[in-house]
Design an enzyme around this catalytic site. Structure first.
Site, PDB file in Angstrom:
ATOM      1  N   ASP A 280       0.865  -1.174   0.000  1.00  0.00           N
ATOM      2  CA  ASP A 280       0.000   0.000   0.000  1.00  0.00           C
ATOM      3  C   ASP A 280       0.913   1.239   0.000  1.00  0.00           C
ATOM      4  O   ASP A 280       2.132   1.147   0.159  1.00  0.00           O
ATOM      5  CB  ASP A 280      -0.935  -0.032   1.228  1.00  0.00           C
TER       6      ASP A 280
HETATM    7  C1  GLC Z   1      -4.403   4.339  -0.003  1.00  0.00           C
HETATM    8  C2  GLC Z   1      -5.248   3.158   0.420  1.00  0.00           C
HETATM    9  C3  GLC Z   1      -5.356   2.085  -0.602  1.00  0.00           C
HETATM   10  C4  GLC Z   1      -5.301   2.670  -1.993  1.00  0.00           C
HETATM   11  C5  GLC Z   1      -3.926   3.283  -2.176  1.00  0.00           C
HETATM   12  C6  GLC Z   1      -3.774   3.926  -3.561  1.00  0.00           C
HETATM   13  O1  GLC Z   1      -3.591   4.738   1.060  1.00  0.00           O
HETATM   14  O2  GLC Z   1      -4.901   2.544   1.664  1.00  0.00           O
HETATM   15  O3  GLC Z   1      -6.577   1.396  -0.356  1.00  0.00           O
HETATM   16  O4  GLC Z   1      -5.510   1.664  -2.958  1.00  0.00           O
HETATM   17  O5  GLC Z   1      -3.622   4.242  -1.179  1.00  0.00           O
HETATM   18  O6  GLC Z   1      -4.645   4.994  -3.693  1.00  0.00           O
END
Ligand code: GLC
Length: 744
Positions: A280
């Site tokens: 993430d």
């Molecule tokens: C965010 C979220 C994740 C998302 C990623 C990209 O922090 O935790 O669910 O897909 O960043 O946007």
């Protein structure tokens, strides 16, 4: 050597030539790997967000693409910029490896559907699959290849804002939905121009953070991890998910991005997952903040060794992996395995042969009727009727005036929820607009906001009350704003923000009948409303067709079918509260000193699986046979379901299992099946379930699945809190399969 010259007729030859895919076939990942430098290999594991999300790449970003040092971009909304970057990667980099473009398409891209929690409330996996399919078509049409969805974090703590994005509290329902999401996004061929690579997230147990706070530490037993939080990911992997995203928090002391037990033992070995693991956002960098990495190099090393393939946005793989590999601190074989998985995904998506020119999305503005039709169907089915005293609903066609009151009654932004894709507020039909469009021509529809969604002013109360007094019925549209759920939006209170509850009380005090529409990203603990407002609907955030869906239910043009995917508590103090808990040694009702509260009943306000229809259903004559089964056999359970009310309606019949005596304490109920049954008034039908003995297994203290002989109870009913029960027994020996005499 005799040459057999078979002269194919010219037409056949032409056909063969055309049939041969003139598009360049992707090089084999192995072959490509053999030609890649270490920097180029690491480049495939680097995921960046463009500096200009709605614009073109900078000179420096373009240089990195030309040098093969970026493998994918995320959350970029500029087709021209994406096409230019793709052309640079394909035509001007040394190896011409195409880029991947990823986006958070959670419940729609251009057409915004109900939030995933509302879609979970439909208990309708085929519908969820359709929603995913249309979302995939929209995303791929805009040049996106990879969606960071579905979000599969089971959650039993509605303080957590991200409960809005997920499948609710139950692993069985979540698993059924997980498979549907993946099938809908991916279809049978990732190379087709209307499919996306799915990315189930956030692996794993992110929804179990302490205090319901986002990113908070997770501490739980292996059994709970394997039985509650893992199953949806197991289902998604078995459905062929192309990738998985790591969760932010530490789980039992190790952040997921540095947790080889989770990423290699569970995900790779136990689930046999062979796709791409993407961290993430900056989760690799956060290993320093968690306190498990001493420096950036340590963080990159730990993440690569734990099993992270692609580093989202931290930059540490780009900066540190080449040196780590050259110094022998990270085996190049690990790097090669990760790169090979990324190249294989790009090949499956057909990126070497997909057009490099900018994708002009084929959809039109305004949204096509087919898209809106699906959004309306999903929104209707996500609405849960919680209360309907005196059958105040559906509204009578003779209603002469309706006062629509509340800060969310004519609101567009919040209906799109916390992950609105590239959806537009102007696409939203508000509740007020929906009521006006569905109300009988002679009916006056009045409106007043009454108060704002979160500030303390009550200046609008008096005007709203006067309007209510002048109407036959009041529709109060209250709830949360979208920013109050989703990421980093946990609440310590589950009440209505601002002065909204007081507004509802003022409307009830007028003596006019009130219908409350609760718009939220989570279950709200509203005991006063549940007791004093005659009709209450949980409407979550329903997307572009919110208003039409609510109005269709209010006027009876569509009957409510939604069922709660999460327990609704009486108070935040009851959390964690969920139906699948164990009995304790002193369950409520077993004496004076029991497990519960002295100031509140321990039961929820509304239980998991609960929802009303515009008719009534009666369950009778449960049958379970055979009374004894052996391993490898199934038990057949059925019940007679009758529509004893005045209208046709659909019931979601639920099957729950209980193991009253086992080597470990077991939940007092576990959802093992559900069916939606539509019955005309007066109609009766036997609803049947078949439960294989494998469904009786549970995770033992050693972390392995086990089945234990003994008695089991099955309950079939309308929610986790009620139904008809019957028992059967599992014997250890394999019994002859009974002849299929009239099975129940
Ligand atoms: C965010 C979220 C994740 C998302 C990623 C990209 O922090 O935790 O669910 O897909 O960043 O946007």
């Amino acid at each position: 050597m005799i040459r057999l010259a078979i002269l194919a007729p010219p037409a056949l030859l032409l056909f063969l030539l055309l049939a041969m895919d003139s598009r360049p076939s992707p090089p084999s990942p192995r072959e490509l790997l053999s030609r890649m430098t270490i920097e180029e290999k690491v480049g495939q594991l680097v995921q960046e967000a463009p500096a200009q999300a709605a614009g073109r790449l900078s000179t420096e970003e373009k240089r990195r693409v030309r040098e093969g040092r970026v493998g994918s971009f995320l959350n970029w909304q500029d087709p021209m910029g994406m096409a230019e970057a793709q052309r640079l990667a394909r035509k001007e980099s040394r190896l011409g490896i195409p880029l991947l473009f990823a986006f958070d398409i959670l419940h729609g891209f251009r057409t915004i559907f109900p939030i995933p929690l509302a879609l979970a409330a439909t208990w309708n996996p085929p519908l969820v699959e359709e929603v995913a399919g249309l979302s995939a078509w929209e995303g791929r049409s805009a040049g996106i290849h990879w969606t960071f969805a579905p979000m599969l974090d089971v959650c039993r703590d509605p303080r957590w804002g991200r409960i809005a994005e997920g499948p609710g509290e139950d692993p069985f329902l979540a698993s059924e939905l997980a498979s549907a999401w993946v099938r809908g996004f991916q279809g049978d061929d990732l190379a087709s121009r209307d499919r996306l690579a799915a990315c189930p997230k956030h692996f794993v147990a992110y929804g179990a953070g302490e205090g319901g706070r986002d990113y908070a530490a997770v501490d739980l037993s292996l059994g709970k991890l394997l039985e509650v939080y893992l199953p949806p990911f197991t289902a998604a992997v078995h459905a062929g998910a192309a990738s998985v995203m790591t969760a932010f928090p530490s789980v039992n002391g190790l952040p997921v991005a540095a947790n080889p037990f989770l990423l290699r033992t569970l995900l790779r070995q136990k689930l046999d997952f062979r796709g791409v693991v993407v961290s993430d956002w900056n989760a690799v960098g956060e290993l320093l903040v968690h306190g498990v990495a001493a420096d950036a190099e340590d963080a990159a090393r730990l993440a690569m060794k734990a099993g992270v393939d692609v580093d989202m946005a931290s930059g540490l793989f780009a900066a540190k992996l080449p040196g780590l590999v050259r110094a022998g601190k990270v085996p190049e074989a690990l790097l090669d395995q990760a790169v090979e998985r990324v190249l294989a995904l790009k090949a499956k998506l057909g990126l070497w042969s997909s057009p490099a020119e900018p994708q002009v999305p084929p959809w039109v503005d305004p949204l096509p009727a087919t898209s809106r039709g699906l959004a309306l169907r999903a929104a209707r089915e996500g609405i849960v009727l919680l209360r309907n005293q005196r059958e105040i609903l559906p509204l009578s066609p003779r209603v002469r005036s309706i006062a629509v009151i509340g800060p969310l009654a004519d609101d567009r932004r919040n209906a799109l929820g916390p992950w609105p894709g590239i959806g537009r507020e102007e696409d939203v039909v508000t509740v007020l607009e929906g009521i006006r469009s569905r109300a009988p021509a002679a009916t006056r529809v009045l409106f007043a906001p009454g108060c704002s969604a979160d500030d303390p002013s009550t200046a609008g109360f008096a005007g709203a009350a006067r309007l209510a007094e002048s109407a036959d019925i009041v529709v109060a549209v209250v709830g949360e704003q979208a920013r109050m759920s989703g990421e980093a939006a946990s609440r310590a209170d589950l009440g209505l923000p601002g002065r909204q509850e007081e507004l509802v009380r003022a409307l009830v005090e007028t003596g006019r009948p009130v219908v409350a529409i609760l718009s939220s990203g989570r279950p709200l603990a509203l005991p006063w409303i549940a007791e004093h407002v005659p009709a209450v609907l949980a409407a979550w955030f329903l997307g572009v067709e919110s208003g039409n869906a609510v109005a269709d239910i209010l006027f009876g043009l569509s009957s409510p079918v939604g069922r709660l995917p999460v327990t609704i508590p009486r108070a935040v103090g009851q959390i964690p509260i969920y139906y699948g808990h164990t009995n304790t040694g002193r369950p409520p009702g077993s004496g004076r000193d029991v497990s519960g509260y002295i100031d509140l009943p321990e039961t929820p306000l509304f239980p998991f699986g609960y929802g009303l229809a515009y008719t009534r259903f009666a369950y009778r004559d449960i049958q379970v046979a055979p009374a004894v089964i052996g391993h490898g056999q199934s038990v057949e359970a059925s019940v007679l379901l009758a529509n004893t009310g005045p209208r046709a309606g659909a019931e979601t019949v639920q099957l729950y299992l209980r193991d009253p005596a086992a080597s470990l304490t077991r939940p007092i109920a576990e959802l093992k099946g559900f069916q939606r049954v539509f019955l005309e008034p007066g109609e009766e039908r036997r609803v049947r379930f078949s439960l294989p003995s494998e469904a009786l297994a549970f995770v033992g203290p050693d972390g392995e699945l086990r089945k234990e002989a003994g008695d089991f109870e099955l309950r079939i009913g309308p929610s986790a809190a009620s139904g008809l029960s019957a028992s059967f027994r599992l014997e250890n020996q394999r019994l002859p399969t009974p002849s299929p005499r009239g099975t129940p």
